[in-house]
Scaffold this motif. Structure first.
Motif, mmCIF file in Angstrom:
data_model
loop_
_atom_site.group_PDB
_atom_site.id
_atom_site.type_symbol
_atom_site.label_atom_id
_atom_site.label_comp_id
_atom_site.label_asym_id
_atom_site.label_seq_id
_atom_site.Cartn_x
_atom_site.Cartn_y
_atom_site.Cartn_z
ATOM 1 N N GLN A 114 12.311 -9.187 2.447
ATOM 2 C CA GLN A 114 11.539 -10.023 3.369
ATOM 3 C C GLN A 114 11.916 -11.493 3.231
ATOM 4 O O GLN A 114 12.000 -12.227 4.222
ATOM 5 C CB GLN A 114 10.044 -9.823 3.114
ATOM 6 N N THR A 115 12.141 -11.923 1.975
ATOM 7 C CA THR A 115 12.499 -13.323 1.743
ATOM 8 C C THR A 115 13.876 -13.641 2.317
ATOM 9 O O THR A 115 14.090 -14.698 2.912
ATOM 10 C CB THR A 115 12.466 -13.642 0.238
ATOM 11 N N VAL A 116 14.821 -12.719 2.138
ATOM 12 C CA VAL A 116 16.166 -12.916 2.692
ATOM 13 C C VAL A 116 16.102 -12.987 4.218
ATOM 14 O O VAL A 116 16.729 -13.852 4.849
ATOM 15 C CB VAL A 116 17.112 -11.786 2.238
ATOM 16 N N LYS A 117 15.318 -12.112 4.824
ATOM 17 C CA LYS A 117 15.171 -12.133 6.287
ATOM 18 C C LYS A 117 14.542 -13.440 6.759
ATOM 19 O O LYS A 117 14.915 -13.983 7.802
ATOM 20 C CB LYS A 117 14.322 -10.946 6.743
ATOM 21 N N HIS A 118 13.582 -13.937 5.997
ATOM 22 C CA HIS A 118 12.873 -15.158 6.394
ATOM 23 C C HIS A 118 13.800 -16.374 6.346
ATOM 24 O O HIS A 118 13.823 -17.188 7.286
ATOM 25 C CB HIS A 118 11.665 -15.376 5.492
ATOM 26 N N TYR A 119 14.555 -16.525 5.254
ATOM 27 C CA TYR A 119 15.370 -17.725 5.067
ATOM 28 C C TYR A 119 16.765 -17.605 5.672
ATOM 29 O O TYR A 119 17.426 -18.621 5.902
ATOM 30 C CB TYR A 119 15.480 -18.071 3.580
ATOM 31 N N GLN A 120 17.256 -16.373 5.886
ATOM 32 C CA GLN A 120 18.575 -16.134 6.464
ATOM 33 C C GLN A 120 19.667 -16.975 5.790
ATOM 34 O O GLN A 120 20.324 -17.806 6.426
ATOM 35 C CB GLN A 120 18.540 -16.402 7.968
ATOM 36 N N PRO A 121 19.874 -16.787 4.495
ATOM 37 C CA PRO A 121 20.881 -17.577 3.779
ATOM 38 C C PRO A 121 22.305 -17.165 4.163
ATOM 39 O O PRO A 121 22.534 -16.084 4.709
ATOM 40 C CB PRO A 121 20.593 -17.250 2.313
ATOM 41 N N ASP A 122 23.247 -18.047 3.859
ATOM 42 C CA ASP A 122 24.660 -17.739 4.057
ATOM 43 C C ASP A 122 25.266 -17.075 2.823
ATOM 44 O O ASP A 122 26.348 -16.490 2.899
ATOM 45 C CB ASP A 122 25.435 -19.030 4.352
ATOM 46 N N LEU A 123 24.573 -17.192 1.698
ATOM 47 C CA LEU A 123 25.081 -16.642 0.436
ATOM 48 C C LEU A 123 23.916 -16.357 -0.502
ATOM 49 O O LEU A 123 22.956 -17.132 -0.554
ATOM 50 C CB LEU A 123 26.037 -17.648 -0.233
#
Length: 366
Positions: A107-116
């Motif tokens: 969920q956190t990765v989806k929220h922030y949408q990081p490049d790495l």
């Protein structure tokens, strides 16, 4: 100094294994380097035991939103040694909590949408990468990946422990683009194993410290049960001043036991201050503490409490940073000190080469 930033800030998310302070301080150093180079650390997820709080110094220095999640951690016996059987039995009933942690990470990765994603040796980070297959690359950071290197001095004893440590390392790096192996000195990269040797990640605070040598010995304990060995030696040698940092959660910020023994609650900035002025460091063979001591030209005595630290201890002796011991018998250190040869200048040069090396690796992945 003019800084050249990417046209668009690259967003980076950290996953950090929160056991001890080593991976936490590595994350702080990486965040400082990335910030100075135009990257943005959008979030930091720290795994560990629910009942064990994240140290205050980490919140103060990481400069990014921090979330805690439940993750497997080592269980120690009454002697302060890692008990792998108890560790496994302790975590079996908690698998449902770890499943929730994987969802939290997703969920956190989806929220922030990081490049790495940069994973500092967190097991659930590797499992997340394998199970959820996020559309963002992951790179793994840790001294433990150096154990895969063909030139690393692996202890001959402990075949089962070696298997377990390497198995855990593989779990942390499932699907990773690279394993960046922190090393005391330069070794050749081994791309066929995805192992790339890099210099240690030291907090930038260490560069501004004034080095001196007072008479006290500095001690770092990653488990409170080890304190009994320190107290036993101290009572026999009260003339030697000791400053001891430990991870006891309910401990006072500072407690003076007597005229020559003072206990300190874990505090990153205070620890570095004491390290810069000590005569020598005694620690449980954690990679980060040994690196900081080498940078400040402080001899070390390392007392490994599990196989991973036994590897660190062997490597510490290989590079001439100090001496290894089986127990916290500081007399071994006192006997070693007259023959210690400083290694700080070579180590500092290796560290100076590191920043551009790190950025080149990350640029090749993003």
């Amino acid at each position: 100094m003019i800084k050249f930033y990417p046209k668009q800030l690259k967003k980076v998310l950290f996953l950090v294994q929160g056991e001890g302070r080593g991976h936490l301080t590595q994350a702080i150093s990486m965040s400082q380097t990335l910030h100075n180079s135009g990257y943005q650390v959008v979030a930091v997820l720290v795994g560990g035991a629910v009942e064990k709080p994240i140290p205050t110094f980490f919140y103060d220095q990481i400069q990014a939103p921090v979330e805690a999640f439940s993750s497997p951690n080592l269980v120690f016996n009454t002697e302060g040694k890692v008990d792998f059987k108890k560790t496994i039995l302790h975590h079996l009933p908690n698998t449902i909590h770890f499943a929730k942690s994987l969802k939290q990470i997703n969920q956190t990765v989806k929220h922030y949408q990081p490049d790495l994603i940069v994973n500092f040796y967190e097991m659930l980070g590797g499992l997340y990468n394998w199970l959820y297959r996020p559309p963002v690359p992951m790179v793994c950071v840790g001294h433990q990946y150096l154990f895969f290197h063909s030139d690393f001095p692996i202890p001959k004893k402990g075949y089962i422990d070696r298997f377990l440590v390497n198995f855990n390392s593989r779990l942390t790096a499932l699907g990773a683009k690279k394993m960046l192996a922190l090393s005391f000195d330069a070794l050749d990269n081994q791309p066929s194993k995805q192992v790339y040797v890099v210099s240690p990640l030291l907090r930038h605070d260490i560069h501004s410290l004034v080095i001196s040598q007072k008479e006290y010995i500095l001690i770092y304990l990653n488990h409170p049960s080890l304190y009994g060995q320190i107290l036993e030696w101290h009572l026999k040698h009260p003339e030697v001043p000791l400053h001891c940092f430990w991870s006891k959660s309910e401990a006072l910020p500072e407690e003076k036991i007597d005229e020559t023994l003072t206990l300190h609650q874990l505090d990153g900035a205070k620890f570095l201050e004491k390290l810069s002025g000590c005569k020598a460091l005694v620690t449980t063979a954690g990679f980060e503490s040994v690196c900081e001591a080498m940078y400040l030209d402080k001899p070390v005595m390392v007392v490994p409490i599990h196989y991973e630290q036994a590897c660190n201890a062997a490597d510490t002796e290989r590079v001439g940073a100090g001496v290894a011991a089986e127990h916290f018998d500081l007399s071994i250190l006192m006997e070693y000190l007259p023959r210690h040869q400083p290694v700080g200048e070579d180590f500092r040069q290796w560290c100076r080469e590191g920043e551009q090396q790190w950025l080149a690796h990350l640029k090749s992945i993003v």
